[in-house]
Every structure is written in structure tokens, then in C-alpha cells.
Motif scaffolding. Structure first.
Motif, mmCIF file in Angstrom:
data_model
loop_
_atom_site.group_PDB
_atom_site.id
_atom_site.type_symbol
_atom_site.label_atom_id
_atom_site.label_comp_id
_atom_site.label_asym_id
_atom_site.label_seq_id
_atom_site.Cartn_x
_atom_site.Cartn_y
_atom_site.Cartn_z
ATOM 1 N N HIS A 1 1.237 -1.413 -0.047
ATOM 2 C CA HIS A 1 0.030 0.287 0.225
ATOM 3 C C HIS A 1 0.711 1.661 0.059
ATOM 4 O O HIS A 1 0.995 2.112 -0.733
ATOM 5 N N ALA B 1 2.685 1.923 -3.575
ATOM 6 C CA ALA B 1 2.040 2.237 -4.212
ATOM 7 C C ALA B 1 0.904 3.117 -4.514
ATOM 8 O O ALA B 1 1.325 3.871 -5.445
ATOM 9 N N LEU B 2 0.886 3.231 -3.418
ATOM 10 C CA LEU B 2 0.272 5.237 -3.390
ATOM 11 C C LEU B 2 1.426 6.295 -3.082
ATOM 12 O O LEU B 2 0.980 7.016 -3.381
ATOM 13 N N THR C 1 2.208 6.780 -6.954
ATOM 14 C CA THR C 1 0.561 6.766 -8.016
ATOM 15 C C THR C 1 0.823 8.499 -7.460
ATOM 16 O O THR C 1 0.740 9.909 -8.520
ATOM 17 N N ASP D 1 -2.636 -3.368 -9.155
ATOM 18 C CA ASP D 1 -1.728 -2.593 -10.233
ATOM 19 C C ASP D 1 -2.474 -3.434 -11.636
ATOM 20 O O ASP D 1 -2.370 -4.821 -11.326
ATOM 21 N N TRP E 1 -5.298 2.236 -8.510
ATOM 22 C CA TRP E 1 -4.262 3.178 -7.765
ATOM 23 C C TRP E 1 -3.891 4.423 -8.073
ATOM 24 O O TRP E 1 -4.358 5.371 -7.431
#
Length: 402
Positions: A27, A30-31, A34, A194, A376
Motif C-alpha cells: 500500500h 503503490a500509493l 501514484t 496494480d 491505484w
């Protein structure tokens, strides 16, 4: 926007599968990626555990990771980090004095504690995503809960002092309300998946039986793999593959031995395969090889595995707990079953094995749901909305006091 992510034990650079490395790591990574890709300046602060020698690492995804010297420079269980949070907070405060973030997003209760100590008196808003709550963990684990005794009390304080709490699912909102957190103080922003990596098309891992059930996650008892093992008694010509776990001072090996013993006692040992840790990038081909992905924990604060299965267009049969009450739509993307019932689990899986068209339909619906709600990009947008809300409130207060 300058964004400080605080994730004291869950580094976005850590390999997955260990006792303290799982969904939170994914998390945060990926956050952060993004938000960085949208042009925001993102720094992740995590405890220096000796894995990386560099103090600051610039990732290929555009965000920075700062290793905070707090406690011994070696891996330690997250439940032993609390005594070192003062040192962690002091580092944050000094660093933020030099490079003032617009907003701080803390992940886990200890990160929230350190971030709020560091930001106290500065006016920097701190948002908190708990990822797991001590009240829930203690309810299900009881005496086996190794959390520091002060955890639940500190979580209440962190939640009340935060600018906003970001919950990952509706079930968590209910738990926070019981803790005294008003619903208007909470935004619900789920974890994401993803969808460029987890796709329906691509390589497929080989399998050794007509049907395959796949379970994925850390090798810990609460994941409920023994429930899936017990369900095999009602599912002939079916193998169960369990992926996850790394050697962590023998703990994961002990759980693997327990599961193998369980499988042999009920006569399905030859149909249960424990793969150990699997690289995240290799997971899609393993998911594609399954007819059904079974997620059977006693409790699950959110659960990213159902989303990864949905991304690969595979139906998910899950216990009706935590975040899976939101992600899995019973009768549409798979099925929800009562916890601790191998009979109910087998009954939900059987139609999907017998009817490939039904399984394909459920899987396709899961992919659509993942695209519509759990990319995402969508998660990033909703997170930024929460950030901007607290930043706007800060500006309004400053204007009123001027």
C-alpha cells in the motif's frame, strides 16, 4: 504538494512474505508511486533496519525513502519498536524543520504516534491509516496478541488528535466508532491493486491436478489456511497451493509444519503444496493457474489478495470478515462464507470448479469491479481529496485567526 509518508516498520522496499511484511508495504509503495507520478513530492520515512546502507534512496517510481535511525540497525519485530519511537519522532521533527511537508500521512498506530509527536505545535496536519486496529487483533488473538499493552489506548489518542483518519473499509469505520472516533472524522479510502501487473492475460503457471485452489499470504495462523485444507475433503481432484511466508526465526517453518500435519491427518497431504515466498511480480501467473482463489482468514483488516485475484479475473471465495465484506460481492465476483466453516467453504467453491462458465463470469465481474473501484489511480484521487480537505481546513483556521 509535499507529502510525508510515515511507515515505521513497513518499508516500501522490503521483500514481501515475512512476518511483518505484507499488504501495508504494498500500500505505502503503490500509493507513494501514484502520488509521485502526479507530480507531488513524496518522502517515505521508515525505520533503518540495516537492510540498506543508504540513508536516503531515490526510487525508480519517483518517491524517496528515508531510513530513520531509531533503535538497533537490524530487523526487529514491529511489536518491539515502541520504545524507539521517541528517537524516530525526534528525527522527523528535525527533518521537517528543514523541509516542511504540507501534509503527513502516517501508516499504522506507531507511525501515527511518532508523526503526531513530531508535528506537535507546527500546524502540519497528520492523517492516519491504521491498517489494523488493536481492538480487533486482541478480540481474535486474545493471549496470543503480542502487541504492546498500551496499543489500544494509544490508538484512541492518535485517532482523536489526527487531522483525519483514513479507514480502508466500512467495517473499520464501525470499529473506529466504537473507539469513540466520530464518523465525520473518517474518510474511507480502500487499498488498490496494480491492474497493469495483475491482468487476465499472460503466462500461466503449471499445475498438477484437474482443479486448483490458491491461497496467498503471510504464513501465520490467522490467515486460516487450515480451513482451506479441511475443505479439500469435499473437493476431490483438486489441489490447494499456498503461496507466502519466509523463514523468520523458524516461525513460518513452524506454521508450515502445522499445516502439513493437518493435511496429512485428514488424508489430503498429497494435494496440499506450500510454495513459500513468491516474488510479487511472479504472482499473476500463479493466480491465473487457479480456478478459485480462497481467502480464509479469521479476520482481515483489508486484504489485498482478493483484489489481485480480481485483477486476474479469477473468482474469489472469502470469509465474510473485515475489508473482504467490501471487496468481494457475494454471488457476483465470487462468494462470501462464514468463518471457520470448511463445509461452507467447500460448498461455495464446488460450483465454480464444476462450471467453468460460472467461474469465468464471476472472474470477469471481479476484473470490472477492480477497474471501477480499486485502481491505484482512483485510490490516489480519493487520498488526495482527504489531504486537500485537511489542508483547506488549516488555511481557513489561519485566515480566521489573522
Amino acid at each position: 504538494m509535499k507529502i510525508a509518508m510515515v511507515s515505521e516498520h513497513a518499508s516500501p522496499l522490503a521483500p514481501l512474505g515475512g512476518t511483518d511484511a505484507g499488504g501495508q508495504n504494498v500500500h505505502v509503495a503503490a500509493l507513494s508511486a501514484t502520488l509521485a507520478q502526479r507530480g507531488h513530492d513524496v518522502i517515505v520515512y521508515t525505520r533503518h533496519d540495516g537492510t540498506h546502507s543508504e540513508r536516503t534512496i531515490h526510487t525508480d517510481d519517483g518517491y524517496r525513502v528515508v531510513h530513520v535511525p531509531a533503535g538497533p540497525p537490524r530487523p526487529i519485530p514491529k511489536d518491539e519498536i515502541l520504545p524507539h519511537l521517541g528517537e524516530f519522532a525526534a528525527f522527523l521533527r528535525d527533518d521537517w524543520a528543514r523541509e516542511h511537508p504540507d501534509v503527513v500521512h502516517a501508516h499504522f498506530w506507531m507511525s501515527g504516534m511518532a508523526a503526531e509527536l513530531a508535528a506537535h505545535g507546527t500546524g502540519i496536519p497528520v492523517l492516519v491509516t491504521f491498517h489494523a486496529l488493536g481492538t480487533v487483533k486482541h478480540r481474535y488473538q486474545g493471549r496470543a496478541d503480542t502487541s504492546p499493552p498500551a496499543r489500544i489506548r494509544i490508538e484512541r489518542l492518535v485517532a482523536s488528535r489526527s487531522a483525519r483518519v483514513i479507514a480502508t473499509c466500512s467495517d473499520e469505520v464501525g470499529e473506529l466508532t466504537k473507539m469513540g472516533v466520530p464518523p465525520h472524522h473518517v474518510s474511507v479510502v480502500p487499498c488498490g491493486v496494480d491492474l497493469d501487473l495483475f491482468t487476465p492475460d499472460g503466462p500461466v503457471a503449471e499445475r498438477g491436478a484437474p482443479h486448483r485452489i490458491l491461497s496467498v499470504g503471510r504464513m501465520v495462523p490467522r490467515k486460516g489456511y487450515d480451513l482451506a485444507i479441511a475443505a479439500l475433503r469435499e473437493l476431490p481432484d483438486t489441489e490447494l497451493v499456498i503461496a507466502g511466508g519466509a523463514d523468520d526465526k523458524g516461525k513460518t517453518h513452524a506454521e508450515a509444519r502445522r499445516l502439513r500435519g493437518c493435511a496429512h491427518r485428514i488424508g489430503v497431504g498429497d494435494r496440499v503444496h506450500l510454495l513459500g515466498s513468491v516474488e510479487h511480480t511472479a504472482m499473476p501467473e500463479l493466480i491465473r493457474s487457479a480456478d478459485v482463489v480462497a481467502c480464509t482468514p479469521w479476520y482481515e483488516p483489508f486484504g489485498i489478495v482478493p483484489l489481485e485475484a480480481m485483477g486476474c479475473a479469477r473468482p474469489v471465495v472469502a470469509t465474510a470478515v473485515g475489508g473482504m465484506l467490501d471487496t468481494v460481492v457475494d454471488g457476483v465476483t465470487g462468494a462470501l462464507v462464514a468463518p471457520n466453516s470448511p463445509e461452507a467453504l467447500a460448498a461455495a467453491i464446488r460450483p465454480l470448479l464444476d462450471n467453468p462458465h460460472l467461474a469465468a463470469s464471476r472472474g470477469a465481474a471481479g476484473r470490472r469491479r477492480a477497474e471501477n473501484s480499486y485502481s491505484w489511480e482512483r485510490v490516489g484521487t480519493r487520498t488526495l481529496t482527504a489531504y486537500r480537505k485537511v489542508c483547506a481546513r488549516r488555511v481557513d483556521r489561519a485566515a480566521m485567526s489573522a
